[in-house]
Enzyme design. Structure first.
Site, mmCIF file in Angstrom:
data_model
loop_
_atom_site.group_PDB
_atom_site.id
_atom_site.type_symbol
_atom_site.label_atom_id
_atom_site.label_comp_id
_atom_site.label_asym_id
_atom_site.label_seq_id
_atom_site.Cartn_x
_atom_site.Cartn_y
_atom_site.Cartn_z
ATOM 1 N N ASP A 31 -7.783 -14.989 -19.165
ATOM 2 C CA ASP A 31 -8.619 -15.662 -18.179
ATOM 3 C C ASP A 31 -9.594 -16.655 -18.826
ATOM 4 O O ASP A 31 -10.269 -16.292 -19.798
ATOM 5 C CB ASP A 31 -9.418 -14.576 -17.441
ATOM 6 N N ASP A 80 -1.644 -0.917 -3.944
ATOM 7 C CA ASP A 80 -1.877 -0.075 -5.125
ATOM 8 C C ASP A 80 -0.603 0.033 -5.969
ATOM 9 O O ASP A 80 0.444 -0.520 -5.616
ATOM 10 C CB ASP A 80 -2.347 1.318 -4.695
ATOM 11 N N ASP A 110 0.843 -1.188 0.000
ATOM 12 C CA ASP A 110 0.000 0.000 0.000
ATOM 13 C C ASP A 110 0.884 1.245 0.000
ATOM 14 O O ASP A 110 1.593 1.502 0.973
ATOM 15 C CB ASP A 110 -0.903 -0.030 1.247
ATOM 16 N N ASP A 122 -4.044 3.872 2.483
ATOM 17 C CA ASP A 122 -5.479 3.666 2.744
ATOM 18 C C ASP A 122 -5.811 2.215 3.083
ATOM 19 O O ASP A 122 -6.976 1.831 3.137
ATOM 20 C CB ASP A 122 -6.317 4.136 1.539
ATOM 21 N N ASN A 130 -0.311 4.534 -0.670
ATOM 22 C CA ASN A 130 -0.950 5.818 -0.324
ATOM 23 C C ASN A 130 -1.670 5.779 1.023
ATOM 24 O O ASN A 130 -2.451 6.661 1.349
ATOM 25 C CB ASN A 130 -1.895 6.285 -1.446
ATOM 26 N N ASP A 135 -3.756 -8.952 -17.269
ATOM 27 C CA ASP A 135 -4.816 -9.947 -17.311
ATOM 28 C C ASP A 135 -5.882 -9.505 -18.314
ATOM 29 O O ASP A 135 -6.289 -8.339 -18.310
ATOM 30 C CB ASP A 135 -5.445 -10.061 -15.915
ATOM 31 N N ASP A 179 -5.587 -18.099 -6.981
ATOM 32 C CA ASP A 179 -6.746 -18.998 -6.937
ATOM 33 C C ASP A 179 -6.531 -20.231 -6.077
ATOM 34 O O ASP A 179 -7.421 -21.080 -6.000
ATOM 35 C CB ASP A 179 -7.089 -19.476 -8.360
HETATM 36 C C1 NOJ Z 1 -9.912 -17.440 -13.232
HETATM 37 C C2 NOJ Z 1 -9.319 -16.411 -12.324
HETATM 38 O O1 NOJ Z 1 -7.981 -16.729 -12.078
HETATM 39 C C3 NOJ Z 1 -10.159 -16.404 -11.082
HETATM 40 O O2 NOJ Z 1 -9.580 -15.628 -10.058
HETATM 41 C C4 NOJ Z 1 -11.530 -15.904 -11.433
HETATM 42 O O3 NOJ Z 1 -12.355 -15.980 -10.287
HETATM 43 C C5 NOJ Z 1 -12.145 -16.743 -12.558
HETATM 44 N N1 NOJ Z 1 -11.224 -16.998 -13.619
HETATM 45 C C6 NOJ Z 1 -13.313 -16.012 -13.160
HETATM 46 O O4 NOJ Z 1 -12.867 -14.878 -13.843
#
Ligand code: NOJ
Length: 576
Positions: free
Chosen positions: A196, A31, A23, A27, A25, A100, A323
């Site tokens: 993604d 960031d 972080d 808050d 700034n 991403d 994830d």
């Molecule tokens: C894969 C991403 O890595 C995950 O974080 C996300 O929840 C799902 N795709 C849906 O976008």
């Protein structure tokens, strides 16, 4: 097609989930100001590329994977000017930047969806997938895959959360929008995309029902690697080709065979793909169905991808990301924290492919165990808790969340032992793991044998060696339940990697071909017991390994070989 993007083969990526990184700034939310200040740290690991999880404006129903504006920066993280500063600084330090790309779905607060809801005949009405009568598909995150929208009077498809409506990629206008997004970021100067759930973007015409007794998996046959996927991927590839941009696809549930259709041959549309097989060594296909960790399962998955991709395509190598829970807590041991953290690093950093290191992995951050489900914030953890194992008592249901939640990867980065772990001066947006006084960057900087410095060493070794980047892969002792043993070889320069996953001392049978040969130890995670650089003969019977011991040996096959030529095994280590 330009060859310039081949830099990714010699790269090591560092993945930043910005909200919890640093972080700047004050808050309580990570960031791009914080990132800017930490870029030297990232570079000091030896990383020469960064993957940013979504930085775009988002209501955060799925922490950035529900995007409401593709061409801006979330105000929590800064603005486009600050992004440009980060990008320029990363480049000047010798690091590429990959963003991403999330185009299977948007947020339900994206202006396209707000328009699309209004009726069946506006310019955006076919941007999403609307039906009067839904099919039987289940979403991956929240119950049925269809939600009724009273304004439009129809159901919309959402393969993930309700607030993540799926885009209709069959609509050419949507594909044009995707290409505009690609160009927007490429024109700013980024080097590529992590895409993604990209294997889900083409759905079968007519959206037939899935196999009813196989929820989710039985639906996927209608949207995983769908009928037009390669046509759409080709369109996106053409744009990326103009810029020499790298494309890394995320392929949930992808098989090697499917992945190869994206990664090689005439239809090649991706440079690498994130596969999941090796992330299921302690669970079935979803994270809430836990099983004891089985090394043999992990090895089988890793070897399958190493061998089948071989010289045909390029692997991604990872053990953690935003994830998955922390890998020491899953495949290693919190008790043997340093040993198992370094063992896990050794197990994957020398495979063939491009390594990705997730923030905090390099210091061995572990899972967080919150006292109630209400404290968790991840939509899929909450959903799993509400939907599965309802007959179990509350304690064991919560335990499953402790084991499986994605929130464990999303706790604030542990920089030092000051309040809030040096992540922020204000109260952070999410809980800091209580072990931050013991596990943090500052402490590990000061300890030459820390997990952090071990990662640095492994990366240095890898980046200096052509064999470790390009050499062939061969596994030994595949059925052994305790050790992972593999070899990399190029032009008769061999590296043998030995990693024990046992929490006790074990004897490892020396594979026939290696018995008695002279080797040089180039890496150990037991520096008090062994010396790096020493030459030894592998024993004829057993190598005795300490708990979670990891070692790497270098050798040539002819017994009389000198090591001079081994030293010639060098790669530049810089990405151009
Ligand atoms: C894969 C991403 O890595 C995950 O974080 C996300 O929840 C799902 N795709 C849906 O976008």
């Amino acid at each position: 097609m330009t060859e310039s993007r081949d830099w990714y083969k010699q790269a090591v990526f560092y993945q930043i989930w910005v909200r919890s990184f640093a972080d700047g700034n004050g808050d309580g939310i990570g960031d791009l100001y914080g990132v800017y200040d930490k870029l030297e740290y990232v570079r000091s690991l030896g990383a020469n590329a960064i993957w940013f999880n979504p930085l775009y404006p988002s209501p955060n129903a799925d922490y950035g994977y529900d995007i409401s504006d593709y061409c801006d920066i979330h105000p929590d993280y800064g603005d486009l000017d600050q992004f440009k500063k980060v990008l320029d600084k990363a480049h000047s330090l010798g690091m590429k930047v990959v963003m991403d790309l999330v185009v299977n779905h948007t947020s339900d607060e994206h202006p396209w969806f707000l328009e699309s809801r209004k009726g069946r005949d506006n310019p955006y009405s076919d941007y999403y997938i609307w039906r009067d009568v839904p099919n039987n598909w289940k979403s991956l995150f929240e119950g049925d895959a269809w939600e009724y929208d009273s304004l439009r009077g129809q159901y919309y498809l959402h393969l993930f959360a309700k607030k993540q409506p799926d885009l209709n990629m069959d609509n050419p206008k949507v594909r044009e929008e995707v290409k505009k997004i690609l160009r927007f970021w490429l024109d700013l100067g980024i080097d590529g995309f992590r895409e993604d759930v990209i294997n889900f973007i083409s759905k079968r015409e007519g959206l037939p029902n899935g196999i009813s007794f196989l929820p989710i998996l039985g639906d996927m046959i209608h949207y995983k690697d769908g009928p037009h996927i390669h046509e759409y991927m080709k369109e996106f590839r053409e744009v990326c080709d103009e810029y020499g941009a790298v494309q890394i696809g995320e392929g949930p549930m992808t098989t090697v065979g499917n992945a190869l259709t994206y990664l090689s041959g005439e239809k090649k549309s991706l440079d690498m793909m994130f596969s999941f097989d090796h992330m299921t060594a302690d669970c079935l296909y979803t994270e809430y169905m836990h099983r004891p960790f089985r090394l043999v399962k992990l090895k089988r998955a890793l070897s399958k991808w190493q061998k089948r991709l071989g010289d045909r395509a390029w692997n991604t190598l990872y053990l953690e990301n935003h994830d998955h829970p922390r890998v020491i807590s899953r495949y290693g041991s919190e008790h043997y924290h340093r040993e198992s953290g370094t063992a896990l690093a050794t197990a994957y950093l020398f495979l063939k492919g491009t390594p990705f290191i997730y923030q905090g992995q390099e210091i061995g951050m572990t899972n967080i165990r919150l006292s109630s489900i209400d404290r968790y914030v991840d939509v899929s953890s909450k959903n799993n808790y509400e939907k599965y194992h309802l007959k179990d008592d509350l304690k064991s249901r919560l335990r499953r969340i402790h084991i499986s939640s994605r929130d464990s990867a999303r706790t604030p980065m542990q920089w030092d032992d000051t309040r809030y772990a040096g992540f922020s001066e204000a109260k952070p947006w999410f809980y800091v793991n209580r072990n931050y006084k013991r596990i943090n960057v500052k402490l590990q900087e000061e300890d030459k044998d820390s997990i952090l410095n071990f990662y640095r060493k492994c990366i240095r070794i890898r980046q200096k060696s052509r064999t470790l980047v390009f050499g062939a892969y061969r596994e030994y002792l595949p059925a052994d339940p305790n050790v992972y043993v593999y070899e990399r070889e190029l032009n008769n320069i061999h590296y043998l990697i030995v990693v024990s996953f046992a929490p006790v001392k074990i004897p490892m049978p020396v594979p026939g071909a290696l018995k008695g040969i002279p080797v040089q130890r180039v890496l150990t995670n037991y520096p008090a017991l062994h010396k790096e650089g020493e030459t030894l003969h592998l024993p004829f019977d057993f190598l005795h390994l300490q708990p979670y011991e990891a070692a790497m040996f270098r050798y040539r096959k002819a017994a009389s070989a000198s090591y001079d030529s081994v030293d010639k095994d060098s790669a530049s280590g810089r990405v151009k």
